[in-house]
Design a protein around this motif. Structure first.
Motif, PDB file in Angstrom:
ATOM      1  N   ILE A  85     -71.041  -7.774 -36.355  1.00 25.44           N
ATOM      2  CA  ILE A  85     -72.271  -7.117 -36.776  1.00 25.44           C
ATOM      3  C   ILE A  85     -71.837  -5.769 -36.572  1.00 25.44           C
ATOM      4  CG2 ILE A  85     -74.420  -6.356 -36.372  1.00 25.44           C
ATOM      5  CD1 ILE A  85     -75.108  -9.162 -36.155  1.00 25.44           C
ATOM      6  N   SER A  86     -70.929  -5.205 -35.637  1.00 28.80           N
ATOM      7  CA  SER A  86     -70.948  -3.883 -35.398  1.00 28.80           C
ATOM      8  C   SER A  86     -69.789  -3.532 -36.082  1.00 28.80           C
ATOM      9  CB  SER A  86     -70.726  -3.489 -33.876  1.00 28.80           C
ATOM     10  OG  SER A  86     -69.651  -4.263 -33.547  1.00 28.80           O
ATOM     11  N   THR A  87     -68.818  -4.510 -36.514  1.00 25.12           N
ATOM     12  CA  THR A  87     -67.598  -4.057 -37.339  1.00 25.12           C
ATOM     13  C   THR A  87     -68.000  -3.859 -38.837  1.00 25.12           C
ATOM     14  OG1 THR A  87     -66.276  -5.486 -35.813  1.00 25.12           O
ATOM     15  CG2 THR A  87     -65.411  -5.289 -38.320  1.00 25.12           C
ATOM     16  N   TYR A  88     -68.962  -4.749 -39.198  1.00 25.87           N
ATOM     17  CA  TYR A  88     -69.408  -4.677 -40.580  1.00 25.87           C
ATOM     18  C   TYR A  88     -70.411  -3.697 -40.845  1.00 25.87           C
ATOM     19  CZ  TYR A  88     -66.324  -8.704 -42.035  1.00 25.87           C
ATOM     20  OH  TYR A  88     -65.309  -9.360 -42.216  1.00 25.87           O
ATOM     21  N   ASN A  89     -70.913  -2.863 -39.706  1.00 26.58           N
ATOM     22  CA  ASN A  89     -71.954  -1.901 -39.870  1.00 26.58           C
ATOM     23  C   ASN A  89     -71.586  -1.088 -40.813  1.00 26.58           C
ATOM     24  OD1 ASN A  89     -74.154  -0.558 -39.025  1.00 26.58           O
ATOM     25  ND2 ASN A  89     -73.206   0.582 -37.616  1.00 26.58           N
ATOM     26  N   PRO A  90     -72.335  -0.594 -41.740  1.00 27.32           N
ATOM     27  CA  PRO A  90     -73.653  -0.846 -41.956  1.00 27.32           C
ATOM     28  C   PRO A  90     -74.337  -2.107 -42.700  1.00 27.32           C
ATOM     29  CG  PRO A  90     -73.449   0.575 -43.492  1.00 27.32           C
ATOM     30  CD  PRO A  90     -72.045   0.302 -42.878  1.00 27.32           C
ATOM     31  N   ASN A  91     -73.255  -3.069 -43.000  1.00 28.42           N
ATOM     32  CA  ASN A  91     -73.775  -4.305 -43.626  1.00 28.42           C
ATOM     33  C   ASN A  91     -73.728  -5.326 -42.773  1.00 28.42           C
ATOM     34  OD1 ASN A  91     -73.113  -2.703 -45.957  1.00 28.42           O
ATOM     35  ND2 ASN A  91     -70.945  -3.076 -46.018  1.00 28.42           N
ATOM     36  N   GLY A  92     -73.979  -5.158 -41.816  1.00 27.19           N
ATOM     37  CA  GLY A  92     -74.322  -6.430 -40.633  1.00 27.19           C
ATOM     38  C   GLY A  92     -75.592  -7.198 -40.928  1.00 27.19           C
ATOM     39  N   ALA A  94     -75.904  -8.237 -43.945  1.00 28.05           N
ATOM     40  CA  ALA A  94     -75.585  -9.433 -44.858  1.00 28.05           C
ATOM     41  C   ALA A  94     -74.978 -10.512 -44.046  1.00 28.05           C
ATOM     42  CB  ALA A  94     -74.356  -8.758 -45.528  1.00 28.05           C
ATOM     43  N   LEU A  95     -74.160 -10.237 -42.961  1.00 26.93           N
ATOM     44  CA  LEU A  95     -73.824 -11.301 -41.882  1.00 26.93           C
ATOM     45  C   LEU A  95     -74.769 -12.138 -41.451  1.00 26.93           C
ATOM     46  CD1 LEU A  95     -71.451 -12.332 -40.461  1.00 26.93           C
ATOM     47  CD2 LEU A  95     -71.549 -10.884 -38.922  1.00 26.93           C
ATOM     48  N   ALA A  96     -76.016 -11.323 -41.074  1.00 29.83           N
ATOM     49  CA  ALA A  96     -77.173 -12.089 -40.603  1.00 29.83           C
ATOM     50  C   ALA A  96     -77.822 -13.163 -41.377  1.00 29.83           C
ATOM     51  CB  ALA A  96     -77.953 -11.004 -39.978  1.00 29.83           C
ATOM     52  N   THR A  97     -77.732 -12.689 -42.617  1.00 27.01           N
ATOM     53  CA  THR A  97     -78.470 -13.752 -43.862  1.00 27.01           C
ATOM     54  C   THR A  97     -77.729 -14.608 -44.055  1.00 27.01           C
ATOM     55  OG1 THR A  97     -77.492 -12.284 -45.225  1.00 27.01           O
ATOM     56  CG2 THR A  97     -79.516 -11.406 -44.824  1.00 27.01           C
ATOM     57  N   LEU A  98     -76.401 -14.746 -43.726  1.00 28.46           N
ATOM     58  CA  LEU A  98     -75.659 -16.044 -44.438  1.00 28.46           C
ATOM     59  C   LEU A  98     -76.095 -17.383 -43.842  1.00 28.46           C
ATOM     60  CD1 LEU A  98     -72.093 -14.395 -43.588  1.00 28.46           C
ATOM     61  CD2 LEU A  98     -73.295 -15.070 -46.009  1.00 28.46           C
ATOM     62  N   PRO A  99     -76.296 -17.596 -42.597  1.00 26.97           N
ATOM     63  CA  PRO A  99     -76.788 -19.064 -42.394  1.00 26.97           C
ATOM     64  C   PRO A  99     -78.004 -19.339 -43.311  1.00 26.97           C
ATOM     65  CG  PRO A  99     -76.535 -17.704 -40.335  1.00 26.97           C
ATOM     66  CD  PRO A  99     -76.245 -16.866 -41.534  1.00 26.97           C
ATOM     67  N   ASP A 100     -79.222 -18.335 -43.331  1.00 32.71           N
ATOM     68  CA  ASP A 100     -80.121 -18.918 -44.373  1.00 32.71           C
ATOM     69  C   ASP A 100     -79.694 -19.296 -45.793  1.00 32.71           C
ATOM     70  OD1 ASP A 100     -82.087 -18.831 -42.138  1.00 32.71           O
ATOM     71  OD2 ASP A 100     -82.527 -16.807 -42.695  1.00 32.71           O
ATOM     72  N   LEU A 101     -79.124 -18.158 -46.460  1.00 37.44           N
ATOM     73  CA  LEU A 101     -78.432 -18.547 -47.581  1.00 37.44           C
ATOM     74  C   LEU A 101     -77.684 -19.746 -47.703  1.00 37.44           C
ATOM     75  CD1 LEU A 101     -77.332 -14.806 -48.540  1.00 37.44           C
ATOM     76  CD2 LEU A 101     -79.361 -16.151 -49.496  1.00 37.44           C
ATOM     77  N   CYS A 102     -76.952 -20.213 -46.819  1.00 36.26           N
ATOM     78  CA  CYS A 102     -76.066 -21.405 -46.832  1.00 36.26           C
ATOM     79  C   CYS A 102     -76.824 -22.618 -46.240  1.00 36.26           C
ATOM     80  CB  CYS A 102     -74.925 -20.970 -46.112  1.00 36.26           C
ATOM     81  SG  CYS A 102     -73.720 -19.806 -46.963  1.00 36.26           S
ATOM     82  N   GLU A 103     -78.185 -22.374 -45.772  1.00 32.58           N
ATOM     83  CA  GLU A 103     -78.872 -23.465 -45.442  1.00 32.58           C
ATOM     84  C   GLU A 103     -78.025 -24.301 -44.125  1.00 32.58           C
ATOM     85  OE1 GLU A 103     -79.876 -25.954 -48.719  1.00 32.58           O
ATOM     86  OE2 GLU A 103     -80.666 -24.380 -49.700  1.00 32.58           O
ATOM     87  N   VAL A 104     -77.766 -23.400 -43.375  1.00 34.70           N
ATOM     88  CA  VAL A 104     -77.180 -23.773 -42.000  1.00 34.70           C
ATOM     89  C   VAL A 104     -77.708 -23.201 -40.901  1.00 34.70           C
ATOM     90  CG1 VAL A 104     -74.876 -23.821 -40.873  1.00 34.70           C
ATOM     91  CG2 VAL A 104     -74.768 -24.154 -43.162  1.00 34.70           C
ATOM     92  N   PHE A 108     -78.979 -20.232 -33.525  1.00 33.25           N
ATOM     93  CA  PHE A 108     -79.232 -18.750 -32.811  1.00 33.25           C
ATOM     94  C   PHE A 108     -79.303 -17.665 -33.841  1.00 33.25           C
ATOM     95  CE2 PHE A 108     -74.906 -19.479 -32.422  1.00 33.25           C
ATOM     96  CZ  PHE A 108     -74.308 -18.051 -33.005  1.00 33.25           C
ATOM     97  N   ASN A 109     -80.118 -16.977 -33.999  1.00 34.12           N
ATOM     98  CA  ASN A 109     -80.076 -15.805 -34.915  1.00 34.12           C
ATOM     99  C   ASN A 109     -78.939 -14.973 -34.865  1.00 34.12           C
ATOM    100  OD1 ASN A 109     -82.513 -16.648 -36.104  1.00 34.12           O
ATOM    101  ND2 ASN A 109     -83.712 -15.701 -34.611  1.00 34.12           N
ATOM    102  N   ILE A 110     -78.268 -14.485 -35.931  1.00 36.66           N
ATOM    103  CA  ILE A 110     -77.470 -13.469 -35.789  1.00 36.66           C
ATOM    104  C   ILE A 110     -78.154 -12.267 -35.871  1.00 36.66           C
ATOM    105  CG2 ILE A 110     -75.326 -12.411 -36.913  1.00 36.66           C
ATOM    106  CD1 ILE A 110     -74.748 -15.344 -38.174  1.00 36.66           C
ATOM    107  N   ASP A 111     -78.300 -11.518 -34.941  1.00 33.13           N
ATOM    108  CA  ASP A 111     -78.921 -10.301 -34.760  1.00 33.13           C
ATOM    109  C   ASP A 111     -78.678  -9.267 -33.540  1.00 33.13           C
ATOM    110  OD1 ASP A 111     -81.524  -8.671 -33.685  1.00 33.13           O
ATOM    111  OD2 ASP A 111     -82.428  -9.372 -35.538  1.00 33.13           O
ATOM    112  N   PRO A 112     -78.539  -8.194 -33.673  1.00 39.13           N
ATOM    113  CA  PRO A 112     -77.803  -7.263 -32.561  1.00 39.13           C
ATOM    114  C   PRO A 112     -78.969  -7.506 -31.383  1.00 39.13           C
ATOM    115  CG  PRO A 112     -78.225  -6.128 -34.756  1.00 39.13           C
ATOM    116  CD  PRO A 112     -79.123  -7.306 -34.925  1.00 39.13           C
ATOM    117  N   ASN A 113     -80.014  -8.007 -31.596  1.00 37.79           N
ATOM    118  CA  ASN A 113     -80.991  -7.999 -30.336  1.00 37.79           C
ATOM    119  C   ASN A 113     -81.129  -9.449 -29.900  1.00 37.79           C
ATOM    120  OD1 ASN A 113     -82.098  -5.444 -30.513  1.00 37.79           O
ATOM    121  ND2 ASN A 113     -83.217  -6.096 -32.395  1.00 37.79           N
ATOM    122  N   THR A 114     -80.125 -10.330 -30.299  1.00 34.52           N
ATOM    123  CA  THR A 114     -80.156 -11.684 -29.771  1.00 34.52           C
ATOM    124  C   THR A 114     -79.237 -11.916 -28.403  1.00 34.52           C
ATOM    125  OG1 THR A 114     -79.927 -12.813 -31.907  1.00 34.52           O
ATOM    126  CG2 THR A 114     -78.996 -14.243 -30.037  1.00 34.52           C
TER     127      THR A 114
END
Length: 120
Positions: A85-92, A94-104, A108-114
């Protein structure tokens, strides 16, 4: 025809890497990064949205397979994704939305606060 052959080649390589990685007791961040790299275009540019069946979503399924066997694998996968997430900042986001978009569900949530240490 050429794109179908390329897609099949990518999927075979993905399945081989997932098989090899999931047979290990410990996974490496490089394996997680390699799986996520199939989604590079979406993460970097925000489009096109991946959908189930796409190479990106196949990678998300592979990521789930790698992280599922143990709690430690899930926590380690979480930590690797948090660093991405920090590597792809500010597009982190987008990384967090992948599981939902892919229905996977990764479990856990991909979120900096996790807090990866609290993942069951």
């Amino acid at each position: 025809m050429g794109s179908q052959i390329l897609m099949i080649g990518v999927l075979v390589m993905l399945l081989l890497s997932v098989t090899l990685v999931s047979s290990l007791t410990d996974i490496e961040c490089s394996s997680v990064t390699a799986l996520v790299s199939a989604c590079y275009t979406y993460i970097t540019y925000g489009s096109p949205d991946p959908s189930p069946g796409s190479p990106c979503c196949h990678s998300m399924v592979g990521l789930k397979m790698v992280s599922d066997p143990t709690v430690e694998n899930r926590r380690f996968t979480c930590r690797c994704l948090m660093s991405l997430i920090s590597t792809y900042n500010p597009n982190g986001y987008a990384l967090a939305t992948l599981p939902d978009l892919c229905e996977v569900s990764l479990g856990f949530n991909i979120d900096p606060n996790t807090d990866c240490n609290l993942i069951p």
